[in-house]
Design an enzyme around this catalytic site. Structure first.
Site, PDB file in Angstrom:
ATOM      1  N   ARG A  26       0.851  -1.199   0.000  1.00 22.85           N
ATOM      2  CA  ARG A  26       0.000   0.000   0.000  1.00 22.85           C
ATOM      3  C   ARG A  26       0.884   1.245   0.000  1.00 22.85           C
ATOM      4  O   ARG A  26       2.123   1.140  -0.005  1.00 22.85           O
ATOM      5  CB  ARG A  26      -0.893  -0.004   1.239  1.00 22.85           C
ATOM      6  CG  ARG A  26      -0.096   0.130   2.524  1.00 22.85           C
ATOM      7  CD  ARG A  26      -0.989   0.151   3.751  1.00 22.85           C
ATOM      8  NE  ARG A  26      -0.274   0.688   4.886  1.00 22.85           N
ATOM      9  CZ  ARG A  26      -0.280   0.170   6.113  1.00 22.85           C
ATOM     10  NH1 ARG A  26      -0.980  -0.920   6.352  1.00 22.85           N
ATOM     11  NH2 ARG A  26       0.401   0.736   7.081  1.00 22.85           N
ATOM     12  N   GLY A  27       0.262   2.412  -0.012  1.00 15.63           N
ATOM     13  CA  GLY A  27       0.950   3.686   0.180  1.00 15.63           C
ATOM     14  C   GLY A  27       2.025   3.965  -0.854  1.00 15.63           C
ATOM     15  O   GLY A  27       1.867   3.690  -2.050  1.00 15.63           O
ATOM     16  N   ASN A  95      11.646   0.350   0.898  1.00 14.99           N
ATOM     17  CA  ASN A  95      10.617   1.345   1.243  1.00 14.99           C
ATOM     18  C   ASN A  95       9.914   1.069   2.571  1.00 14.99           C
ATOM     19  O   ASN A  95       9.424   1.995   3.204  1.00 14.99           O
ATOM     20  CB  ASN A  95       9.588   1.401   0.109  1.00 14.99           C
ATOM     21  CG  ASN A  95       8.330   2.134   0.520  1.00 14.99           C
ATOM     22  OD1 ASN A  95       8.305   3.355   0.585  1.00 14.99           O
ATOM     23  ND2 ASN A  95       7.275   1.376   0.836  1.00 14.99           N
ATOM     24  N   TYR A 161      11.709   7.387  15.341  1.00 10.99           N
ATOM     25  CA  TYR A 161      11.523   7.415  13.881  1.00 10.99           C
ATOM     26  C   TYR A 161      12.567   8.324  13.217  1.00 10.99           C
ATOM     27  O   TYR A 161      13.233   7.928  12.256  1.00 10.99           O
ATOM     28  CB  TYR A 161      10.120   7.915  13.557  1.00 10.99           C
ATOM     29  CG  TYR A 161       9.792   7.982  12.077  1.00 10.99           C
ATOM     30  CD1 TYR A 161       9.456   6.834  11.363  1.00 10.99           C
ATOM     31  CD2 TYR A 161       9.808   9.191  11.391  1.00 10.99           C
ATOM     32  CE1 TYR A 161       9.145   6.896  10.017  1.00 10.99           C
ATOM     33  CE2 TYR A 161       9.496   9.268  10.046  1.00 10.99           C
ATOM     34  CZ  TYR A 161       9.159   8.116   9.366  1.00 10.99           C
ATOM     35  OH  TYR A 161       8.856   8.183   8.013  1.00 10.99           O
ATOM     36  N   LYS A 165      15.582   7.356  10.577  1.00 12.71           N
ATOM     37  CA  LYS A 165      15.678   7.881   9.207  1.00 12.71           C
ATOM     38  C   LYS A 165      17.014   8.609   8.989  1.00 12.71           C
ATOM     39  O   LYS A 165      17.550   8.607   7.877  1.00 12.71           O
ATOM     40  CB  LYS A 165      14.492   8.796   8.918  1.00 12.71           C
ATOM     41  CG  LYS A 165      13.151   8.053   8.859  1.00 12.71           C
ATOM     42  CD  LYS A 165      13.151   6.944   7.823  1.00 12.71           C
ATOM     43  CE  LYS A 165      11.780   6.309   7.653  1.00 12.71           C
ATOM     44  NZ  LYS A 165      11.747   5.248   6.611  1.00 12.71           N
ATOM     45  N   VAL A 194       3.174  12.823   3.315  1.00 10.83           N
ATOM     46  CA  VAL A 194       2.446  12.111   2.270  1.00 10.83           C
ATOM     47  C   VAL A 194       1.221  11.494   2.942  1.00 10.83           C
ATOM     48  O   VAL A 194       1.373  10.787   3.950  1.00 10.83           O
ATOM     49  CB  VAL A 194       3.312  11.004   1.633  1.00 10.83           C
ATOM     50  CG1 VAL A 194       2.661  10.480   0.369  1.00 10.83           C
ATOM     51  CG2 VAL A 194       4.726  11.509   1.351  1.00 10.83           C
TER      52      VAL A 194
HETATM   53  N1  NAD Z   1       3.705   8.972   4.652  1.00 12.22           N
HETATM   54  C1  NAD Z   1       4.615   9.908   4.911  1.00 12.22           C
HETATM   55  O1  NAD Z   1       4.276  11.086   5.190  1.00 12.22           O
HETATM   56  C2  NAD Z   1       6.078   9.586   4.851  1.00 12.22           C
HETATM   57  C3  NAD Z   1       6.995  10.639   4.979  1.00 12.22           C
HETATM   58  C4  NAD Z   1       8.351  10.361   4.919  1.00 12.22           C
HETATM   59  C5  NAD Z   1       8.803   9.064   4.764  1.00 12.22           C
HETATM   60  N2  NAD Z   1       7.891   8.043   4.660  1.00 12.22           N
HETATM   61  C6  NAD Z   1       8.431   6.682   4.505  1.00 12.22           C
HETATM   62  O2  NAD Z   1       7.932   6.093   3.327  1.00 12.22           O
HETATM   63  C7  NAD Z   1       7.836   4.677   3.502  1.00 12.22           C
HETATM   64  C8  NAD Z   1       6.430   4.212   3.132  1.00 12.22           C
HETATM   65  O3  NAD Z   1       5.510   4.902   3.962  1.00 12.22           O
HETATM   66  P1  NAD Z   1       3.936   4.946   3.687  1.00 12.22           P
HETATM   67  O4  NAD Z   1       3.496   6.322   4.015  1.00 12.22           O
HETATM   68  O5  NAD Z   1       3.604   4.362   2.374  1.00 12.22           O
HETATM   69  O6  NAD Z   1       3.450   4.012   4.895  1.00 12.22           O
HETATM   70  P2  NAD Z   1       2.339   2.857   4.963  1.00 12.22           P
HETATM   71  O7  NAD Z   1       2.229   2.558   6.413  1.00 12.22           O
HETATM   72  O8  NAD Z   1       1.112   3.248   4.219  1.00 12.22           O
HETATM   73  O9  NAD Z   1       3.042   1.653   4.203  1.00 12.22           O
HETATM   74  C9  NAD Z   1       4.159   1.006   4.740  1.00 12.22           C
HETATM   75  C10 NAD Z   1       4.204  -0.408   4.174  1.00 12.22           C
HETATM   76  O10 NAD Z   1       5.342  -1.077   4.788  1.00 12.22           O
HETATM   77  C11 NAD Z   1       4.886  -2.333   5.260  1.00 12.22           C
HETATM   78  N3  NAD Z   1       5.687  -2.754   6.407  1.00 12.22           N
HETATM   79  C12 NAD Z   1       5.778  -2.117   7.595  1.00 12.22           C
HETATM   80  N4  NAD Z   1       6.524  -2.847   8.430  1.00 12.22           N
HETATM   81  C13 NAD Z   1       6.915  -3.959   7.761  1.00 12.22           C
HETATM   82  C14 NAD Z   1       7.683  -5.078   8.102  1.00 12.22           C
HETATM   83  N5  NAD Z   1       8.196  -5.258   9.338  1.00 12.22           N
HETATM   84  N6  NAD Z   1       7.905  -6.034   7.176  1.00 12.22           N
HETATM   85  C15 NAD Z   1       7.373  -5.894   5.936  1.00 12.22           C
HETATM   86  N7  NAD Z   1       6.618  -4.862   5.555  1.00 12.22           N
HETATM   87  C16 NAD Z   1       6.384  -3.895   6.468  1.00 12.22           C
HETATM   88  C17 NAD Z   1       3.432  -2.107   5.643  1.00 12.22           C
HETATM   89  O11 NAD Z   1       2.697  -3.321   5.734  1.00 12.22           O
HETATM   90  C18 NAD Z   1       2.953  -1.200   4.534  1.00 12.22           C
HETATM   91  O12 NAD Z   1       2.474  -1.901   3.406  1.00 12.22           O
HETATM   92  C19 NAD Z   1       8.212   4.413   4.960  1.00 12.22           C
HETATM   93  O13 NAD Z   1       9.574   4.027   5.034  1.00 12.22           O
HETATM   94  C20 NAD Z   1       8.009   5.754   5.626  1.00 12.22           C
HETATM   95  O14 NAD Z   1       8.793   5.908   6.781  1.00 12.22           O
HETATM   96  C21 NAD Z   1       6.553   8.283   4.690  1.00 12.22           C
END
Ligand code: NAD
Length: 255
Positions: A26-27, A95, A161, A165, A194
């Site tokens: 997802r995401g 990711n 967190y 990062k 995001v």
């Molecule tokens: N959303 C934001 O605002 C944002 C901002 C900066 C960085 N990020 C980074 O982007 C990346 C994706 O974030 P997102 O917003 O899509 O989050 P999200 O929570 O929607 O998706 C994260 C995905 O990672 C998977 N995941 C989590 N832990 C796991 C594990 N132990 N093993 C396997 N899969 C695992 C989840 O099941 C999920 O599908 C992350 O690394 C997050 O830190 C997100």
């Protein structure tokens, strides 16, 4: 939303490239997988959410692997299995990540360790497996790690967190130094806000408006906008970029 068709085109910026994307159920991960499939990549998607990962993979004609990347043995063995399924590896997108909230004085050892196990250690392990395979086959590949603007500027109630990062940015730089002589490029992306499911449980309309006001563009990012940067770094367009931490933050961070 995942909308690509099941068959990858034979042309595109990633035509025929064999790609692993973690956290792709997802995401942002799903957006990266979709964008890469549209550009001709052959994909293996890794996620702990097995059903959703399989659904996303089915839409993209990708392989799907259920794995908790926080478990070191599983992270290593499943990455190896994904490379076998793809018949080699050209690109790794690390990711997957988790975001836990707590004031500094209340962060537990468990949550600190879990954050670093998933957000950082898993990247080291998948990178080791993938880089060994690339070096053995002489593949001049690319690795893209997902950091965050939090890794550069921090954020209250997110010390674990933000520290994880910042570690991703450092891991990216050293990986680039050591793997560059093999022709392997390693970069990371620092997204701003995001609006994915991450943090959605505690997100309010007022918070989104406040975050948006920090961007000169006046809004938060779409997952696809992060995916476009991943495509640039993974493809030949980014061929002279390595060791970089690229902001996709709408100008919230400018260094
Ligand atoms: N959303 C934001 O605002 C944002 C901002 C900066 C960085 N990020 C980074 O982007 C990346 C994706 O974030 P997102 O917003 O899509 O989050 P999200 O929570 O929607 O998706 C994260 C995905 O990672 C998977 N995941 C989590 N832990 C796991 C594990 N132990 N093993 C396997 N899969 C695992 C989840 O099941 C999920 O599908 C992350 O690394 C997050 O830190 C997100």
């Amino acid at each position: 939303m995942v909308t690509a068709s099941a068959s990858s085109p034979a042309t595109g910026q990633l035509a025929g490239r064999r790609v692993i994307v973690t956290g792709a159920a997802r995401g942002i991960g799903a957006a990266i997988a979709t964008t890469f499939a549209e550009q001709g990549a052959h994909l293996a998607l890794l996620d702990r959410e097995s059903e959703r990962c399989a659904e996303t993979a089915a839409l993209l004609g990708a392989h799907s692997f259920a794995v908790d990347l926080g478990d070191p043995a599983s992270a290593t063995s499943v990455t190896t299995a994904a490379i076998d399924a793809l018949g080699g590896i050209d690109v790794l997108v690390n990711n997957a990540g988790i975001l836990l909230f707590a004031p500094l004085l209340e962060i537990t050892v468990h949550d600190w360790d879990r954050t670093f196990d998933v957000n950082v250690r898993s990247m080291l392990l998948t990178t080791q497996v993938v880089a060994r395979a690339m070096i053995a086959s002489g593949t001049k590949g690319a690795i893209v790690n997902m950091a965050s603007m939090g890794g550069k500027v921090g954020s209250p109630r997110q010390a674990h967190y933000a520290a994880s990062k910042a570690a991703v940015i450092s891991l990216t730089r050293v990986s680039a130094m050591e793997l560059g002589p093999h022709g392997i490029r390693v970069n990371c992306i620092c997204p701003g806000y995001v609006l994915t499911e991450m943090g959605a449980a505690t997100r309010t309309t007022e918070m989104v408006a406040e975050w948006s006001s920090h961007s000169p563009l006046g809004r938060c990012a779409e997952p696809e906008e992060v995916a476009e940067m991943a495509l640039f770094l993974a493809s030949d367009q980014g061929r002279y970029c390595t060791g970089q931490a690229m902001n996709v933050s709408g100008g919230m961070v400018m260094h």
